[in-house]
Design an enzyme around this catalytic site. Structure first.
Site, short mmCIF file in Angstrom:
data_model
loop_
_atom_site.label_atom_id
_atom_site.label_comp_id
_atom_site.label_asym_id
_atom_site.label_seq_id
_atom_site.Cartn_x
_atom_site.Cartn_y
_atom_site.Cartn_z
N HIS A 150 0.21 -6.31 17.91
CA HIS A 150 -0.87 -7.28 17.97
C HIS A 150 -1.42 -7.36 19.38
O HIS A 150 -0.78 -6.97 20.35
CB HIS A 150 -0.43 -8.67 17.48
CG HIS A 150 0.71 -9.26 18.24
ND1 HIS A 150 0.56 -9.84 19.48
CD2 HIS A 150 2.02 -9.35 17.94
CE1 HIS A 150 1.73 -10.27 19.90
NE2 HIS A 150 2.64 -9.97 18.98
N LYS A 170 0.83 -1.21 0.00
CA LYS A 170 0.00 0.00 0.00
C LYS A 170 0.86 1.26 0.00
O LYS A 170 0.54 2.24 -0.68
CB LYS A 170 -0.94 -0.01 1.21
CG LYS A 170 -2.01 -1.07 1.12
CD LYS A 170 -2.81 -1.17 2.41
CE LYS A 170 -3.84 -2.28 2.33
NZ LYS A 170 -4.59 -2.43 3.60
#
Length: 125
Positions: free
Chosen positions: A111, A59
């Site tokens: 995470h 991206k």
């Protein structure tokens, strides 16, 4: 100058399902990345964070995975555990075609119990 940014988030459960298929592992992660996964106790959040980083890099470049694959985006870690991008020969060609010379990627991984995420900036000097 910042040339691009990318971010990605994934449910770790999706990676748990995907890693049951050896083809997913072999088409997505390099040997070094799989070694890290093993060294960290084969915790799925490790692969989930690496997967997010690969997506975020694609991206930041602005192309998605056109002309290269996740295997061409190798996320390694320095001696302090800081993630960095190893720019493969194929990825270097893509970067040059996009006009990115002397690229520097900055990667942040995170995470929790259910999600993994990554944020990437692409900078040129």
């Amino acid at each position: 100058m910042i040339q691009g940014i990318g971010t990605d988030i994934i449910e770790i459960e999706r990676i748990c399902s995907a890693i049951k298929k050896e083809t997913f592992l072999l088409k997505t992660f390099t040997k070094s990345e799989l070694d890290l996964y093993t060294q960290k106790g084969s915790q799925p959040q490790t692969l989930a964070a690496l997967f997010c980083a690969k997506e975020a890099v694609a991206k930041a470049i602005g192309t998605g995975f056109r002309g290269f694959s996740p295997l061409d985006v190798e996320i390694l870690h320095d001696s302090n555990g800081k993630p960095f991008l190893h720019i493969t020969a194929k990825l270097q060609i893509i970067l040059q075609k996009q006009g990115f010379f002397n690229p520097q990627f900055h990667i942040s991984l995170s995470h929790c119990k259910n999600y993994a995420t990554a944020f990437v900036t692409l900078e040129t000097i």
